[in-house]
Write a protein that holds these residues in place. Structure first.
Motif, PDB file in Angstrom:
ATOM      1  N   PHE A 159     -15.887  -3.903 -14.311  1.00  0.00           N
ATOM      2  CA  PHE A 159     -17.150  -4.898 -15.157  1.00  0.00           C
ATOM      3  C   PHE A 159     -18.572  -4.581 -14.998  1.00  0.00           C
ATOM      4  CE2 PHE A 159     -12.927  -6.243 -13.249  1.00  0.00           C
ATOM      5  CZ  PHE A 159     -12.831  -7.065 -14.325  1.00  0.00           C
ATOM      6  N   THR A 160     -19.500  -4.871 -16.032  1.00  0.00           N
ATOM      7  CA  THR A 160     -20.473  -3.973 -16.289  1.00  0.00           C
ATOM      8  C   THR A 160     -21.754  -5.394 -16.328  1.00  0.00           C
ATOM      9  OG1 THR A 160     -20.246  -2.045 -17.212  1.00  0.00           O
ATOM     10  CG2 THR A 160     -22.496  -2.606 -17.510  1.00  0.00           C
ATOM     11  N   VAL A 161     -22.242  -4.926 -15.221  1.00  0.00           N
ATOM     12  CA  VAL A 161     -23.048  -6.071 -15.643  1.00  0.00           C
ATOM     13  C   VAL A 161     -25.151  -5.338 -15.208  1.00  0.00           C
ATOM     14  CG1 VAL A 161     -24.648  -7.723 -14.131  1.00  0.00           C
ATOM     15  CG2 VAL A 161     -22.169  -8.130 -13.607  1.00  0.00           C
ATOM     16  N   LEU A 162     -25.604  -6.113 -16.591  1.00  0.00           N
ATOM     17  CA  LEU A 162     -26.832  -5.366 -16.227  1.00  0.00           C
ATOM     18  C   LEU A 162     -28.207  -6.550 -16.567  1.00  0.00           C
ATOM     19  CD1 LEU A 162     -29.611  -3.626 -18.084  1.00  0.00           C
ATOM     20  CD2 LEU A 162     -28.758  -4.517 -19.609  1.00  0.00           C
ATOM     21  N   LYS A 163     -29.132  -6.459 -15.330  1.00  0.00           N
ATOM     22  CA  LYS A 163     -29.889  -6.892 -14.827  1.00  0.00           C
ATOM     23  C   LYS A 163     -31.282  -6.141 -14.648  1.00  0.00           C
ATOM     24  CE  LYS A 163     -31.336 -10.960 -11.667  1.00  0.00           C
ATOM     25  NZ  LYS A 163     -30.893 -11.070 -10.515  1.00  0.00           N
ATOM     26  N   GLY A 164     -32.665  -6.485 -15.174  1.00  0.00           N
ATOM     27  CA  GLY A 164     -33.653  -5.544 -15.695  1.00  0.00           C
ATOM     28  C   GLY A 164     -33.414  -4.581 -15.341  1.00  0.00           C
ATOM     29  N   ASN A 165     -33.645  -3.153 -15.211  1.00  0.00           N
ATOM     30  CA  ASN A 165     -34.230  -1.694 -15.505  1.00  0.00           C
ATOM     31  C   ASN A 165     -32.983  -1.389 -14.265  1.00  0.00           C
ATOM     32  OD1 ASN A 165     -34.533  -2.079 -12.727  1.00  0.00           O
ATOM     33  ND2 ASN A 165     -35.844  -0.264 -13.361  1.00  0.00           N
ATOM     34  N   ALA A 166     -32.092  -2.343 -13.644  1.00  0.00           N
ATOM     35  CA  ALA A 166     -30.631  -1.410 -12.984  1.00  0.00           C
ATOM     36  C   ALA A 166     -28.980  -2.245 -13.654  1.00  0.00           C
ATOM     37  CB  ALA A 166     -30.408  -2.610 -11.827  1.00  0.00           C
ATOM     38  N   ILE A 167     -28.363  -1.417 -13.582  1.00  0.00           N
ATOM     39  CA  ILE A 167     -26.922  -1.492 -14.508  1.00  0.00           C
ATOM     40  C   ILE A 167     -26.093  -0.959 -13.588  1.00  0.00           C
ATOM     41  CG2 ILE A 167     -26.854   0.647 -15.698  1.00  0.00           C
ATOM     42  CD1 ILE A 167     -25.268  -0.786 -17.710  1.00  0.00           C
ATOM     43  N   ASN A 168     -24.897  -1.941 -13.006  1.00  0.00           N
ATOM     44  CA  ASN A 168     -23.630  -1.611 -12.209  1.00  0.00           C
ATOM     45  C   ASN A 168     -22.637  -2.735 -12.871  1.00  0.00           C
ATOM     46  OD1 ASN A 168     -25.862  -1.388 -10.044  1.00  0.00           O
ATOM     47  ND2 ASN A 168     -26.545  -3.490 -10.397  1.00  0.00           N
ATOM     48  N   THR A 169     -22.407  -1.489 -12.513  1.00  0.00           N
ATOM     49  CA  THR A 169     -20.784  -1.419 -13.431  1.00  0.00           C
ATOM     50  C   THR A 169     -19.582  -1.355 -11.960  1.00  0.00           C
ATOM     51  OG1 THR A 169     -20.796  -0.619 -15.516  1.00  0.00           O
ATOM     52  CG2 THR A 169     -18.565  -0.197 -14.557  1.00  0.00           C
ATOM     53  N   GLU A 170     -18.421  -2.342 -11.912  1.00  0.00           N
ATOM     54  CA  GLU A 170     -17.349  -2.110 -10.947  1.00  0.00           C
ATOM     55  C   GLU A 170     -16.236  -2.298 -11.540  1.00  0.00           C
ATOM     56  OE1 GLU A 170     -15.464  -5.524  -7.164  1.00  0.00           O
ATOM     57  OE2 GLU A 170     -16.698  -5.915  -8.985  1.00  0.00           O
ATOM     58  N   VAL A 171     -15.822  -0.600 -11.021  1.00  0.00           N
ATOM     59  CA  VAL A 171     -14.234  -0.168 -11.490  1.00  0.00           C
ATOM     60  C   VAL A 171     -13.003  -0.888 -10.217  1.00  0.00           C
ATOM     61  CG1 VAL A 171     -13.356   1.483 -12.029  1.00  0.00           C
ATOM     62  CG2 VAL A 171     -15.644   2.068 -11.909  1.00  0.00           C
ATOM     63  N   GLN A 172     -12.301  -1.693 -10.602  1.00  0.00           N
ATOM     64  CA  GLN A 172     -10.960  -2.022 -10.098  1.00  0.00           C
ATOM     65  C   GLN A 172      -9.541  -1.248 -10.309  1.00  0.00           C
ATOM     66  OE1 GLN A 172     -11.354  -6.607 -10.417  1.00  0.00           O
ATOM     67  NE2 GLN A 172     -12.905  -6.081  -9.166  1.00  0.00           N
ATOM     68  N   ARG A 173      -8.998  -1.035  -9.858  1.00  0.00           N
ATOM     69  CA  ARG A 173      -7.666  -1.242  -9.973  1.00  0.00           C
ATOM     70  C   ARG A 173      -6.461  -1.769  -9.750  1.00  0.00           C
ATOM     71  NH1 ARG A 173      -5.287   3.932 -11.078  1.00  0.00           N
ATOM     72  NH2 ARG A 173      -6.859   5.346  -9.918  1.00  0.00           N
ATOM     73  N   ASP A 174      -5.688  -2.309 -10.096  1.00  0.00           N
ATOM     74  CA  ASP A 174      -4.476  -3.640  -9.981  1.00  0.00           C
ATOM     75  C   ASP A 174      -6.051  -4.848  -9.117  1.00  0.00           C
ATOM     76  OD1 ASP A 174      -2.821  -2.167 -11.116  1.00  0.00           O
ATOM     77  OD2 ASP A 174      -1.784  -1.237  -9.090  1.00  0.00           O
ATOM     78  N   GLY A 175      -6.911  -4.896  -9.941  1.00  0.00           N
ATOM     79  CA  GLY A 175      -7.474  -5.832  -8.679  1.00  0.00           C
ATOM     80  C   GLY A 175      -8.008  -5.996  -7.488  1.00  0.00           C
ATOM     81  N   ARG A 176      -7.894  -4.444  -6.820  1.00  0.00           N
ATOM     82  CA  ARG A 176      -8.918  -3.878  -6.274  1.00  0.00           C
ATOM     83  C   ARG A 176      -9.440  -3.334  -6.387  1.00  0.00           C
ATOM     84  NH1 ARG A 176      -6.979  -0.201  -3.181  1.00  0.00           N
ATOM     85  NH2 ARG A 176      -5.634   0.551  -4.265  1.00  0.00           N
ATOM     86  N   PRO A 177     -11.046  -3.115  -5.743  1.00  0.00           N
ATOM     87  CA  PRO A 177     -12.490  -2.571  -6.206  1.00  0.00           C
ATOM     88  C   PRO A 177     -12.435  -1.551  -5.480  1.00  0.00           C
ATOM     89  CG  PRO A 177     -12.851  -3.897  -4.198  1.00  0.00           C
ATOM     90  CD  PRO A 177     -11.428  -4.476  -4.516  1.00  0.00           C
ATOM     91  N   ILE A 178     -11.806   0.062  -6.383  1.00  0.00           N
ATOM     92  CA  ILE A 178     -12.033   1.299  -6.383  1.00  0.00           C
ATOM     93  C   ILE A 178     -13.331   2.539  -6.377  1.00  0.00           C
ATOM     94  CG2 ILE A 178      -9.654   1.172  -7.150  1.00  0.00           C
ATOM     95  CD1 ILE A 178     -10.078   2.429  -9.209  1.00  0.00           C
ATOM     96  N   GLY A 179     -14.616   1.587  -6.543  1.00  0.00           N
ATOM     97  CA  GLY A 179     -15.205   2.182  -7.119  1.00  0.00           C
ATOM     98  C   GLY A 179     -16.976   1.485  -7.630  1.00  0.00           C
ATOM     99  N   ARG A 180     -17.700   1.950  -7.690  1.00  0.00           N
ATOM    100  CA  ARG A 180     -19.453   1.429  -8.280  1.00  0.00           C
ATOM    101  C   ARG A 180     -20.202   1.897  -9.096  1.00  0.00           C
ATOM    102  NH1 ARG A 180     -23.721   0.318  -5.984  1.00  0.00           N
ATOM    103  NH2 ARG A 180     -22.703   1.154  -3.831  1.00  0.00           N
ATOM    104  N   ILE A 181     -20.278   1.828  -9.746  1.00  0.00           N
ATOM    105  CA  ILE A 181     -21.722   2.901 -10.853  1.00  0.00           C
ATOM    106  C   ILE A 181     -22.504   2.130 -11.135  1.00  0.00           C
ATOM    107  CG2 ILE A 181     -21.775   4.151 -13.298  1.00  0.00           C
ATOM    108  CD1 ILE A 181     -18.915   4.482 -13.651  1.00  0.00           C
ATOM    109  N   SER A 182     -23.860   2.812 -10.478  1.00  0.00           N
ATOM    110  CA  SER A 182     -24.903   1.946 -10.714  1.00  0.00           C
ATOM    111  C   SER A 182     -25.962   2.978 -11.321  1.00  0.00           C
ATOM    112  CB  SER A 182     -25.781   1.635  -9.403  1.00  0.00           C
ATOM    113  OG  SER A 182     -25.155   0.816  -8.433  1.00  0.00           O
ATOM    114  N   GLY A 183     -26.568   2.425 -12.391  1.00  0.00           N
ATOM    115  CA  GLY A 183     -27.725   2.759 -12.423  1.00  0.00           C
ATOM    116  C   GLY A 183     -28.692   2.431 -13.107  1.00  0.00           C
ATOM    117  N   THR A 184     -29.870   3.019 -12.516  1.00  0.00           N
ATOM    118  CA  THR A 184     -31.420   2.888 -13.168  1.00  0.00           C
ATOM    119  C   THR A 184     -31.633   3.085 -14.481  1.00  0.00           C
ATOM    120  OG1 THR A 184     -31.722   2.909 -10.926  1.00  0.00           O
ATOM    121  CG2 THR A 184     -33.828   3.016 -12.017  1.00  0.00           C
TER     122      THR A 184
END
Length: 718
Positions: free
Chosen positions: A262-287
């Motif tokens: 699930f990716t969210v873009l706000k301003g100059n930050a982009i964040n992606t939350e990775v889930q497996r079977d509904g459980r968060p298993i990681g996060r990708i953050s970019g500037t």
């Protein structure tokens, strides 16, 4: 202002002024249409930039969604080494190189838009007791017990075993720490492009190899920061929990679950939350590199009309493709007063600016110059006006001789009118053309001829008028001016003249034998002829009455004489009578005249009707003489048809009935008072209407004269 000046002014007013108005209106309409078209195009370009921004950000989000590699879950147990393979066999890539290839392939052209990239897995560590040695062996999880689906109640041992398994899985799922891997994309790009800084460009494969190498080096340096991640035992425990609880469908042990991002873009930050079977298993953050991102979006915009795309980020910083473009945008102040949302279009000097607020917080705009188009439009308008003015000047120059000819003809006519006004009826103007001025000259000459003829006619009419006036005077002089008083008899007459000379007459005089002659006549027609005939008849009667006592014979002789000496349409009505003052007897002949009246002292009215035809009209019929006795104070009233034919303003005639009523209104022994009363009544009845014929009347009476003794020698003639 003379005619030429008026013509010049009118020509200017009906040509130059409308031309100026049409040119100005055309220029205004064209410039407004130009601005409107430019605004619409700029608005479309701004919308296109907004759509491209949405597409770029959507593509960036999609790539970030696919960025989470399966290698991350295994990176904690792997070492970034490349095992050597047999000679001639290509070595298998290390996990770091595999991850670098995945990241490079997934990001692609989007990579330069990122300043940094963080991969942050959610690391779970099992309890310390189950670990043995340093091989990081996963905690063994007992296999799930065989579940008997019969209706028997579970034993106490089975219940305790189930509770222990649930507690073990819960302990395994506790998160005890989080690590992250940071990749500085700007450094990766800079390192990858070093070989090309000196101008040694390579092929695309070489560029991609350099990109992968730089990215792999970054991952190698940062992968150690990644901690242990979810183990297979933990996944198996989670699966066991699901099976034991009866909440999920059983899944084969060790089968990977579904990964969602699930990716969210706000301003100059982009964040992606990775889930497996509904459980968060990681996060990708970019500037994001906003400047590079906005330049990428703006670089796709076409500039066929020298448009300047620009953008203002969420922090209020201005971005443009070139530094010169930024200078122009700042000088125009276009980056200020940005809209709060939607698309806004405005005009600033010779620029049309369209701006659009993007959901990311940035504002995109297009500044389109229209100064050259406006100046070209003005040059075209000025050229058209100049051509039109030149054409008007040419027409004006050609109309000067025409105007000169018109004014010359008018001056000639004006000179002729002035000479004619001074009395020169022989004035004529030359006719040089057949146009309106020529016809006007012909009309002027005809008018001059008519004036000359009219002048002759006026002179003739004046002569006739003087002659008629002389005739009027003669006619008046032929009538008695003084009343007749003879013994006890009194006679008086009155004539109300019309404008024309007529044939009315009255007279009274004493005959040699002592009788009193009374004459009232009316010649048919008007004018000098009737007046002459009236004078002739009076002279004839005056001459014959003393010699001829038989009035019927006298009337018959006059009848034949008039028929023989006058035209057939001329005739005469006549009342002739002789009064014997001793016997008081009136002998009379009424030759076609109106009925005359005798006013008796007792108020009676006796009518003296006609005794024959008018004289000169069908002669030979003969006449009858009649007699009437006049008593003391009786009055004889004689008149012509002008009295009863007096016409009022409404066209109504006085008539014999009104005259009889007027005579009977009040009897008077004074003949002068009687005549005055009748005259006043006739004038009041006629009002402002002009008399069409002379009105003549005469009154006679017998009565005592107490103050003056009658004498045969006094007023015997008039």
């Amino acid at each position: 202002m003379n005619l030429r000046s008026r013509l010049t002014f009118a020509f200017f007013a009906i040509s130059v002024v409308p031309l100026s108005a049409v040119t100005l209106y055309s220029h205004y309409s064209s410039e407004r249409a130009l601005r409107r078209a430019a605004e619409q195009q700029a608005q479309a370009l701004a919308a296109d930039m907004g759509h491209r921004m949405e597409w770029v950000t959507a593509d960036l989000g999609r790539r970030m969604d696919r960025l989470w590699p399966e290698q991350v879950t295994e990176q904690a147990d792997a070492r970034p080494t490349r095992p050597a393979g047999p000679e001639g066999v290509r070595p298998q890539p290390s996990p770091s190189e595999a991850m670098a290839g995945h990241v490079a392939g997934t990001l692609g052209a989007i990579a330069p838009m990122l300043e940094s990239l963080e991969l942050v897995p959610t690391v779970t560590t099992p309890p310390a007791a189950p670990y043995s040695g340093s091989d990081r062996a996963p905690l063994p999880v007992p296999p799930p017990a065989e579940v008997d689906h019969s209706r028997r109640r579970p034993t106490a041992e089975e219940t305790v075993a189930r509770r222990d398994r649930v507690a073990a899985v819960a302990d395994a799922r506790k998160t005890v720490g989080t690590r992250k891997m940071v990749v500085e994309m700007s450094q990766v790009i800079a390192q990858a492009l070093k070989p090309y800084a000196s101008g040694n460009a390579g092929t695309s494969a070489t560029e991609m190899a350099a990109w992968n190498k730089a990215l792999a080096d970054q991952i190698d340096r940062n992968v150690a920061n990644l901690g242990p991640v979810e183990t297979s035992q933990a996944r198996s425990g989670a699966a066991a929990v699901g099976t034991a609880g009866g909440e999920n469908s059983p899944r084969p042990q060790g089968a990977p679950g579904r990964v969602r991002a699930f990716t969210v873009l706000k301003g100059n930050a982009i964040n992606t939350e990775v889930q497996r079977d509904g459980r968060p298993i990681g996060r990708i953050s970019g500037t994001l590199n906003i400047d590079r991102l906005l330049h990428t979006v703006m670089s796709l915009n076409r500039r066929d009309r020298q448009e300047i795309p620009f953008a203002v980020d969420g922090d209020g910083h201005l971005h443009a493709p070139r530094a010169s473009d930024e200078t122009v945008i700042r000088s125009l102040g276009l980056a200020s007063a940005l809209p709060a949302g939607g698309i806004s279009v405005r005009s600033v000097n010779d620029w049309v600016v369209a701006t659009r607020k993007d959901p990311s917080g940035s504002t995109f705009g297009i500044a389109r110059p229209i100064g050259d188009d406006v100046r070209e439009l003005r040059r075209v308008s000025a050229r058209n006006f100049g051509l039109g003015f030149a054409l008007i000047a040419l027409v004006f120059a050609g109309s000067i001789p025409l105007a000169g000819g018109m004014t010359r003809n008018l001056r000639t006519l004006m000179d002729g009118v002035q000479r004619l006004a001074r009395g020169d009826l022989g004035t004529r103007v030359p006719v040089r053309s057949r146009d309106e001025f020529g016809r006007l000259g012909v009309a002027f000459n005809q008018m001059a001829e008519n004036l000359a003829a009219h002048e002759k006619l006026v002179v003739e009419q004046e002569r006739i008028k003087r002659e008629l006036e002389l005739c009027r005077q003669i006619q008046t002089e032929m009538l008695p001016h003084q009343p007749l008083r003879f013994g006890l008899a009194e006679a008086r007459g009155l004539s109300i003249p019309a404008r024309e000379v007529g044939g009315d007459f009255f007279n009274y005089f004493v005959l040699p034998d002592g009788g009193i002659a009374l004459l009232v006549g009316d010649v048919s027609g008007k004018g000098v002829g009737a007046a002459l005939l009236m004078a002739n008849v009076q002279a004839t009667l005056r001459a014959r009455l003393p010699l001829e006592q038989d009035l019927a014979t006298l009337a018959d002789g006059l009848d034949h004489d008039l028929q023989a000496a006058t035209p057939s349409e001329v005739y005469l009505t006549l009342f002739v009578g002789i009064v014997d003052p001793v016997r008081r007897v009136l002998r009379y002949v009424n030759a076609g005249h109106n009925t005359q009246f005798v006013l008796r002292r007792d108020g009676g009215l006796e009518r003296l009707a006609s005794t024959g035809r008018p004289l000169g009209l069908l002669a030979g019929a003969g006449y009858e003489e009649r007699a009437v006795t006049l008593g003391e104070s009786d009055q004889l009233f004689l008149y012509t048809d002008g009295m009863v034919e007096a016409e009022s303003e409404t066209g109504e005639f006085l008539g014999p009935e009104r005259l009889e009523s007027l005579l009977l209104e009040g009897l008077s022994t004074d003949v002068e008072a009687l005549l005055a009363r009748v005259e006043l009544a006739v004038r009041e009845f006629r009002g402002a209407a002009e008399p069409s014929d002379d009105a003549t009347m005469m009154a006679f009476r017998f009565g005592p004269t107490p103050d003056v003794a009658a004498s045969p020698g006094v007023n015997q003639t008039a």
